[in-house]
Structures are given as C-alpha cells and as structure tokens.
Write an enzyme that holds these catalytic residues in place. Sequence first.
Site, PDB file in Angstrom:
ATOM      1  N   HIS A 111       1.799   3.038  -3.296  1.00 52.72           N
ATOM      2  CA  HIS A 111       0.839   3.810  -4.099  1.00 52.72           C
ATOM      3  C   HIS A 111       1.291   5.254  -4.244  1.00 52.72           C
ATOM      4  O   HIS A 111       1.372   5.779  -5.346  1.00 52.72           O
ATOM      5  CB  HIS A 111      -0.552   3.761  -3.458  1.00 52.72           C
ATOM      6  CG  HIS A 111      -1.369   2.597  -3.909  1.00 52.72           C
ATOM      7  ND1 HIS A 111      -1.833   2.470  -5.193  1.00 52.72           N
ATOM      8  CD2 HIS A 111      -1.797   1.505  -3.247  1.00 52.72           C
ATOM      9  CE1 HIS A 111      -2.527   1.344  -5.299  1.00 52.72           C
ATOM     10  NE2 HIS A 111      -2.508   0.735  -4.136  1.00 52.72           N
ATOM     11  N   ASP A 136      -7.080  -6.434  -4.379  1.00 47.93           N
ATOM     12  CA  ASP A 136      -6.879  -5.359  -5.356  1.00 47.93           C
ATOM     13  C   ASP A 136      -7.203  -5.807  -6.770  1.00 47.93           C
ATOM     14  O   ASP A 136      -7.641  -5.005  -7.596  1.00 47.93           O
ATOM     15  CB  ASP A 136      -5.413  -4.881  -5.327  1.00 47.93           C
ATOM     16  CG  ASP A 136      -5.111  -3.983  -4.144  1.00 47.93           C
ATOM     17  OD1 ASP A 136      -6.066  -3.476  -3.520  1.00 47.93           O
ATOM     18  OD2 ASP A 136      -3.917  -3.800  -3.835  1.00 47.93           O
ATOM     19  N   HIS A 166     -53.788  18.803   1.924  1.00 47.08           N
ATOM     20  CA  HIS A 166     -53.357  17.420   2.133  1.00 47.08           C
ATOM     21  C   HIS A 166     -54.524  16.614   2.719  1.00 47.08           C
ATOM     22  O   HIS A 166     -54.866  15.529   2.246  1.00 47.08           O
ATOM     23  CB  HIS A 166     -52.189  17.355   3.134  1.00 47.08           C
ATOM     24  CG  HIS A 166     -50.839  17.643   2.560  1.00 47.08           C
ATOM     25  ND1 HIS A 166     -50.509  18.850   2.002  1.00 47.08           N
ATOM     26  CD2 HIS A 166     -49.724  16.857   2.459  1.00 47.08           C
ATOM     27  CE1 HIS A 166     -49.253  18.809   1.607  1.00 47.08           C
ATOM     28  NE2 HIS A 166     -48.743  17.601   1.867  1.00 47.08           N
ATOM     29  N   GLN A 179       0.827  -1.210   0.000  1.00 39.70           N
ATOM     30  CA  GLN A 179       0.000   0.000   0.000  1.00 39.70           C
ATOM     31  C   GLN A 179       0.857   1.254   0.000  1.00 39.70           C
ATOM     32  O   GLN A 179       0.514   2.248  -0.633  1.00 39.70           O
ATOM     33  CB  GLN A 179      -0.937  -0.002   1.198  1.00 39.70           C
ATOM     34  CG  GLN A 179      -1.991  -1.089   1.132  1.00 39.70           C
ATOM     35  CD  GLN A 179      -2.711  -1.146  -0.198  1.00 39.70           C
ATOM     36  OE1 GLN A 179      -3.418  -0.220  -0.578  1.00 39.70           O
ATOM     37  NE2 GLN A 179      -2.516  -2.222  -0.940  1.00 39.70           N
ATOM     38  N   GLU A 184      -9.348   1.306   5.410  1.00 44.22           N
ATOM     39  CA  GLU A 184      -9.815   0.894   4.078  1.00 44.22           C
ATOM     40  C   GLU A 184      -9.600  -0.613   3.905  1.00 44.22           C
ATOM     41  O   GLU A 184     -10.513  -1.355   3.567  1.00 44.22           O
ATOM     42  CB  GLU A 184      -9.024   1.669   3.020  1.00 44.22           C
ATOM     43  CG  GLU A 184      -9.368   1.279   1.595  1.00 44.22           C
ATOM     44  CD  GLU A 184      -8.443   1.912   0.573  1.00 44.22           C
ATOM     45  OE1 GLU A 184      -8.807   1.896  -0.620  1.00 44.22           O
ATOM     46  OE2 GLU A 184      -7.345   2.388   0.934  1.00 44.22           O
ATOM     47  N   HIS A 185      -8.354  -1.062   4.125  1.00 41.26           N
ATOM     48  CA  HIS A 185      -8.007  -2.489   4.041  1.00 41.26           C
ATOM     49  C   HIS A 185      -7.559  -2.969   5.419  1.00 41.26           C
ATOM     50  O   HIS A 185      -6.709  -2.335   6.039  1.00 41.26           O
ATOM     51  CB  HIS A 185      -6.838  -2.725   3.075  1.00 41.26           C
ATOM     52  CG  HIS A 185      -7.050  -2.174   1.696  1.00 41.26           C
ATOM     53  ND1 HIS A 185      -6.428  -1.015   1.259  1.00 41.26           N
ATOM     54  CD2 HIS A 185      -7.792  -2.627   0.662  1.00 41.26           C
ATOM     55  CE1 HIS A 185      -6.790  -0.783   0.004  1.00 41.26           C
ATOM     56  NE2 HIS A 185      -7.623  -1.737  -0.383  1.00 41.26           N
TER      57      HIS A 185
END
Length: 436
Positions: free
Chosen positions: A268, A367, A426, A265, A333-334
């Site tokens: 990235h 992934d 109404h 990761q 996230e992961h």
Amino acid sequence: MSQMTTIARLATRDTDFDTRLASLLAWEGVSDHEIGSRVAEIIAAVRQRGDDAVIEYTNRFDRLSATAMSELTIGAERLEAAFANVPTEQREALQHAAERIRLYHERQKPESWQYSEPDGTVLGQKVTALDRVGIYVPGGKAAYPSSVLMNAVPAHVAGVREIVMVVPTPDGIVNELVLAAAHLAGVDRVFALGGAQAVAALAYGTQSVPRVDKIVGPGNIYVATAKRAVFGQVGIDMIAGPSEILVVSDGGTDPDWLAMDLFSQAEHDEDAQAILVSWDAEHLAAVEASIERLLPTLEREAIVRESLARRGALILCEGPEQAVELINRIAPEHLELSVEAPQAMAEGVRHAGAIFMGRYTAEVLGDYCAGPNHVLPTSGTARFSSPLGVYDFQKRSSLIQCSPEGADTLGRTASVLARGESLTAHARSAENRLKR
C-alpha cells in the site's frame, strides 16, 4: 539490502521486546502544525469563497486548468458510459463484489423498536437514515473502485437519500473503474475534487457542491487533517492511518502464502505495517526465506521493501496464548489466524478490525469481495472502533410517550431529582402533570 535488514526479528523473551514493539507500533496520526495551518487556511477559503476557492486549489494541487465547476463535475451519463465500457471481466467482478457487500450489509440493518409499560407509557427507538453523505475516494497514485463499493453500498442499504462522491483527478487522469463502481453503487453526484478543499466543500457546501451530513472514505494526511477539522460540523467515519496486517501462524501454512499475505498490505505504502507472529522458530525462518526470494518478483518491490524495513516484524512468541495477548495489545486493522483451530483462537480476540480465520482465508479477499467492509479501524483504534457499516449511515432517536398514569409516576421522581439539582422550573414542569 541484506537479509538481516529486510524485516526486523523480535522475540517476546528478549529483554527489550516491549520497547521495540512499542517503537514499531508508534504511529502519529495527527499531522504536524504546518499541515494543520495549511488545511485551516484552505477550509476558511472554501467557506468564504465557495466554488472559486475549490477551483483555485484544485487547479494548483492537481495541475488542472478548470475555469468553472461544470468542468469538475462528472455526470451520470459519464458514469454509465464507464460502466458499459470497462472490460466484461472487470464489470462482472465489480457486480459480484457489490452483490456480496450488499447481502452482508443487509444483515446489519437495525430496526426501530418500542414497548409499552403496564400503565400505557410507550418507550422506544426510531432508526433514521442520514439525508446526504459524502464519499471521499482517493485518486492519483492509487485508485480504489473497491473503496467506492465499500462506502456507497452500505449507505444505500441504510436508506441514505443522496450520495455525493469526490475523487481527485491529478493531471486530468480519470480512473474508469472508479467511475464504473460509482455507477454500479448508485452514487448520485460525482465531483473531480480532492484534498482538504473537497472535504471543506462537502462539510460546508458551495454553490455547486451540496453540504453533506457525514463524510466517509480514506485519504492522505491533508484529507485526514481536514476531516478532523470539520468534525462537529459534519460526522466523519474515522481518522485512518496506514494499512496494517497481523498474521498469526502455527507453522502449518505454506511460508510463500504468508510472505505474500504480508506483502499485500506492505505494498500500500511505505508506512504500512506487516507483522507475523508464531511460536515456531523454524517456520519464521522459512517465511523470512520466502520474503527474500519473492520480494524481487513484486512490481511494487521498492515500496514493500521500505515498508518491511520501517515497520515490519517477524515475532517469535512462547505459544498460542501469548499470541492472543499480542493480538489484543496490537489491536490490528486486519488479523489473519492462519492456524488449525481459528475459531477457538478468535474467542480470545478482543481487539481487531477484521478477523480472517483459517489457512485459506487471505486478507485480500476482505479487501474486495468477501462482503464485510474493508473500511476498518487502524493504529490500535480497534480497541474502541468498529468497521464501517450500515449503522454509520443511520442515527437513532429516542421515543417517549407518557400515559396520564406514567406522567404521574415519572413526574414524582423527576420532581424530587430536579429540586435536588435546584432546577425548579424542571420540577414544576413535571409537577403540572401530576394527579392531584
């Protein structure tokens, strides 16, 4: 860089732990005022001048010299040729991944439903696919064919009629694997566009780019800012921050494996986050030694080193229960549960985008080809958000059909409530259908 500064060491028992962790996790996903005003200017120009503005900005930012949108349109034949010409090994890998992603997402597909009440009133829900979606695929520094599959395949499974893809081609560089993935995933139209101008074109439509109902897919800060700006005009998936991984290890997993999982990761970009939590101090030291030894072997060593120094951490906690508390606080996230009994630990996890269970389940499998979506909530948003899925490409309509008896029963209740709100039209509308 010395061993001491490659990655931060934290311990939950330290008095300054909460402050240091909060500082590590802090990520401002909202762009600054300057970026916001530049993006607003681009969006306004695209709304006003359509294709001309899109061409002008694309030439400027991607260093191209296009004079017409036809030069920025990638036709179906070109996609097919890319698919036919990529090496067999890559083509087969794409096909394998696409099939697994499709099978997983088929199971997500919600059905319409309805039921009848004793008096004959019918209530229900109708599920309908969006008509047209736009997929943003990053270009330039990194190209992600996997991102094409993860965004387009669920849209297809959902029943979306038309999928429009935008992908920037800086300096005219086209990624063949991305085009091959677009062909395989059944993308209908592709434009060589990126940045805020691509988002604006999808949101508002131009002479050449059709207006879409929703925009999905990751991008840089300009893309994220533009998506936020057009939200409401179109739907968006999420405002994605940098990639994150949180690994929890009980000490029984090979330290080299864990170091590489963190690197996967961190490579990235410099803002990505890689954190390892364990209650075994010797194990953390072994992983740190693996990090030092393996870092120089990486092609993206400089990026990984910067990412680990800025936002990485090895955290010593008191035990499995405290590890779960940290998971839910971080909402990663992961999440890798590299422990002996991962399913039991997962029971306590309330906030995580994707949970990878067991020593053999590397996050990287998710992934590319495990099947579940890799478009996941970042920056703690797993507290309230979910992975991209079939449901993101569909909407729900309520169904209500009253029998005469139902209109009478419901009308009496509605009348009382409407008059309580002083909305007499109404009330009278409901009363018109009452049995006298």
